[in-house]
Design an enzyme around this catalytic site. Structure first.
Site, PDB file in Angstrom:
ATOM      1  N   CYS A 209       0.727  -1.066   0.077  1.00 22.86           N
ATOM      2  CA  CYS A 209       0.007   0.117  -0.032  1.00 22.86           C
ATOM      3  C   CYS A 209       0.706   1.202   0.126  1.00 22.86           C
ATOM      4  O   CYS A 209       1.912   1.315   0.716  1.00 22.86           O
ATOM      5  CB  CYS A 209      -0.807   0.142   1.030  1.00 22.86           C
ATOM      6  SG  CYS A 209      -2.086   1.422   1.252  1.00 22.86           S
TER       7      CYS A 209
ATOM      8  N   CYS B 201       0.748   4.880   6.833  1.00 21.95           N
ATOM      9  CA  CYS B 201       0.196   4.664   8.233  1.00 21.95           C
ATOM     10  C   CYS B 201       1.011   3.747   9.185  1.00 21.95           C
ATOM     11  O   CYS B 201       1.199   2.893   8.682  1.00 21.95           O
ATOM     12  CB  CYS B 201      -1.379   3.876   8.102  1.00 21.95           C
ATOM     13  SG  CYS B 201      -2.523   4.504   6.693  1.00 21.95           S
TER      14      CYS B 201
ATOM     15  N   CYS C 179     -19.490  -5.738   3.396  1.00 26.21           N
ATOM     16  CA  CYS C 179     -18.959  -4.317   3.706  1.00 26.21           C
ATOM     17  C   CYS C 179     -17.694  -4.327   3.127  1.00 26.21           C
ATOM     18  O   CYS C 179     -16.951  -5.377   2.804  1.00 26.21           O
ATOM     19  CB  CYS C 179     -18.446  -4.338   5.225  1.00 26.21           C
ATOM     20  SG  CYS C 179     -17.863  -3.000   5.849  1.00 26.21           S
TER      21      CYS C 179
HETATM   22  N1  SAM Z   1      -6.483   0.801   3.064  1.00 21.75           N
HETATM   23  C1  SAM Z   1      -7.577   1.167   3.372  1.00 21.75           C
HETATM   24  C2  SAM Z   1      -7.819   2.182   4.457  1.00 21.75           C
HETATM   25  O1  SAM Z   1      -6.932   2.442   5.171  1.00 21.75           O
HETATM   26  O2  SAM Z   1      -8.822   2.879   4.135  1.00 21.75           O
HETATM   27  C3  SAM Z   1      -8.427  -0.090   4.137  1.00 21.75           C
HETATM   28  C4  SAM Z   1      -7.737  -1.041   4.830  1.00 21.75           C
HETATM   29  S1  SAM Z   1      -6.859  -0.741   6.374  1.00 21.75           S
HETATM   30  C5  SAM Z   1      -5.966  -2.011   7.098  1.00 21.75           C
HETATM   31  C6  SAM Z   1      -8.515  -0.513   7.468  1.00 21.75           C
HETATM   32  C7  SAM Z   1      -8.243  -0.259   8.801  1.00 21.75           C
HETATM   33  O3  SAM Z   1      -7.545  -1.115   9.762  1.00 21.75           O
HETATM   34  C8  SAM Z   1      -7.376   1.200   9.020  1.00 21.75           C
HETATM   35  O4  SAM Z   1      -8.083   2.167   9.074  1.00 21.75           O
HETATM   36  C9  SAM Z   1      -6.855   0.951  10.647  1.00 21.75           C
HETATM   37  O5  SAM Z   1      -7.887   1.833  11.436  1.00 21.75           O
HETATM   38  C10 SAM Z   1      -7.046  -0.558  10.853  1.00 21.75           C
HETATM   39  N2  SAM Z   1      -5.462  -1.075  11.234  1.00 21.75           N
HETATM   40  C11 SAM Z   1      -4.878  -1.320  10.303  1.00 21.75           C
HETATM   41  N3  SAM Z   1      -3.644  -1.843  11.015  1.00 21.75           N
HETATM   42  C12 SAM Z   1      -3.859  -1.934  12.194  1.00 21.75           C
HETATM   43  C13 SAM Z   1      -3.219  -2.360  13.200  1.00 21.75           C
HETATM   44  N4  SAM Z   1      -1.927  -2.712  13.302  1.00 21.75           N
HETATM   45  N5  SAM Z   1      -3.722  -2.371  14.623  1.00 21.75           N
HETATM   46  C14 SAM Z   1      -5.031  -2.019  14.684  1.00 21.75           C
HETATM   47  N6  SAM Z   1      -5.688  -1.417  13.570  1.00 21.75           N
HETATM   48  C15 SAM Z   1      -5.076  -1.536  12.343  1.00 21.75           C
HETATM   49 FE1  SF4 Z   2      -2.826   1.421   3.323  1.00 19.86          FE
HETATM   50 FE2  SF4 Z   2      -3.024   2.848   5.640  1.00 19.86          FE
HETATM   51 FE3  SF4 Z   2      -5.125   1.068   4.803  1.00 19.86          FE
HETATM   52 FE4  SF4 Z   2      -2.494   0.290   5.900  1.00 19.86          FE
HETATM   53  S1  SF4 Z   2      -4.038   1.321   6.676  1.00 19.86           S
HETATM   54  S2  SF4 Z   2      -3.737  -0.586   3.972  1.00 19.86           S
HETATM   55  S3  SF4 Z   2      -1.142   1.487   4.985  1.00 19.86           S
HETATM   56  S4  SF4 Z   2      -4.423   2.937   3.753  1.00 19.86           S
END
Ligand code: SAM
Ligand code: SF4
Ligand code: DTB
Length: 353
Positions: free
Chosen positions: A71, A75, A146
């Site tokens: 990605c 984050c 979802c």
């Molecule tokens: N890439 C998309 C986005 O970020 O909108 C969707 C997938 S992303 C993995 C979805 C959510 O998973 C993130 O917004 C975050 O809140 C949560 N998330 C990701 N990694 C995490 C972690 N290590 N611990 C807790 N929550 C996590």
């Molecule tokens: Fe990408 Fe951030 Fe979603 Fe992880 S949480 S998949 S880095 S957008």
């Protein structure tokens, strides 16, 4: 509405008196909720919970990562970001048959909603068409759907709504202040815009955040304030406890006090009384007793199944055992053993497939 509770005895609940949903919370009011004595906070949250929900029922969703890793976003908590080396194996968009199979399995083990996540900044229009086929397939299996795919334009949100998608998940993650410590490639306003597009398209909104990222209580206050002050409360509010993944900048962050996590759930329940509050990532690091307290504080949804997107979750059997010990009805249905659920699903499959 004031959050003052002076009585040391069972205090009158200031939240049950009026049924109005509020969108004008101040940071001071939310802080006052966090500062209530623990027992008062939980007592109030439980009362409000019972006004709007069956207190012994928990909704169950299962997650599937349909496109994993690489990605472009940064984050700091995320194992899927291309910016960090977490050893995660990348995977292209999953084929339809694999997704159908996973949805069937999730339904058989008791989930009512199937959430598909993709590690994208935003989906391309071509990707979106492929994902729409997945949504239709999951719907045909009789599950709620979802998606969480990153940012959406208003036209893309409308396209998903027209295709029959039930929920879109897009998290605010943390307070506006702390956000800049966590993500630099997407702004808070980008996130609010996507939530607007989803809401205006008429889909149900799933939005929450992560705690335990080294943020202060003021940031937890800020996150819940943002969520509750949206034009409509999100239909579901996932509260994730950070999963510390090796290789991410958050791998060594100090653990959050479990009771502060429970407080966060209770405050979310008080501020968004009609929303599903979901115990999300991080349950593997929670004791059964902590989860029981969270359900008492008003959590009434979980992610269920051995995996979240890329990290581990408690095994389904353990969750069902916990529900049985607590007298909780998963999806409002009487508790059944895993073997019974599988047998029922197999019998159902004989006649319908
Ligand atoms: N890439 C998309 C986005 O970020 O909108 C969707 C997938 S992303 C993995 C979805 C959510 O998973 C993130 O917004 C975050 O809140 C949560 N998330 C990701 N990694 C995490 C972690 N290590 N611990 C807790 N929550 C996590
Ligand atoms: Fe990408 Fe951030 Fe979603 Fe992880 S949480 S998949 S880095 S957008
Ligand atoms: C949400 O708030 N939590 C889920 C779901 N929405 C998509 C994701 C949690 C991901 C935890 C880290 C992982 O397994 O990759």
């Amino acid at each position: 509405m004031s959050a003052q509770l002076d009585s040391p005895l069972s205090p009158p609940c200031p939240f049950t008196a009026n049924d109005e949903l509020r969108h004008d919370w101040t940071a001071e009011e939310v802080t006052a909720l966090f500062e209530l004595p623990f027992n008062d906070l939980l007592f109030n949250a439980q009362q409000v919970h019972r006004q709007h929900f069956d207190a012994n029922e928990v909704q169950i969703s299962t997650l599937l990562s349909i496109k994993t890793g690489a990605c472009p976003e940064d984050c700091k908590y995320c194992p899927q970001s291309v910016h960090y080396n977490t050893g995660l194996e990348r995977e292209k968009l999953l084929p339809l048959d694999t997704v159908r199979e996973a949805a069937r399995k999730a339904k058989a083990s008791g989930a009512s909603r199937f959430c598909m996540g993709a590690a994208w900044k935003r989906p391309s229009d071509r990707d979106l068409e492929k994902v729409i086929d997945l949504v239709k397939t999951v719907r045909d299996e009789g599950m709620e759907t979802c998606l969480t795919l990153g940012m959406l334009s208003d036209a893309q949100a409308q396209r998903l709504k027209d295709a029959g998608l039930d929920y879109y998940n897009h998290n605010l993650d943390t307070s506006p202040d702390y956000y800049k410590e966590i993500i630099s490639t997407r702004t808070y306003q980008d996130r609010l815009d996507t939530l607007d597009h989803v809401r205006q398209a008429g889909m149900k909104v799933c939005s929450g955040g992560i705690v335990g990222m080294g943020e202060s209580r003021a940031d937890r206050v800020g996150l819940l304030q943002q969520l509750a002050n949206l034009p409509e409360h999100p239909n579901s509010v996932p509260i994730n406890l950070l999963v510390k993944v090796k290789g991410t900048p958050m791998q060594d962050v100090a653990a959050l006090d479990p009771l502060e996590f429970v407080r966060t759930i209770a405050v979310a329940r008080l501020m968004m009384p009609k929303s599903r509050v979901r115990l999300s990532a991080g349950r593997n690091d929670m004791s059964d007793e902590m989860q029981a307290l969270c359900f008492h504080a008003g959590a009434n949804s979980i992610f269920y199944g051995e995996k979240l997107l890329t990290t581990d979750n408690p095994i389904a059997n353990h969750d069902m055992e916990l529900f049985q010990r607590l007298g909780i009805k998963p999806n409002g249905k009487p508790w059944v053993s895993d073997a019974e659920a599988q047998a029922a699903a197999a019998a159902d499959g004989d006649t319908t497939h």
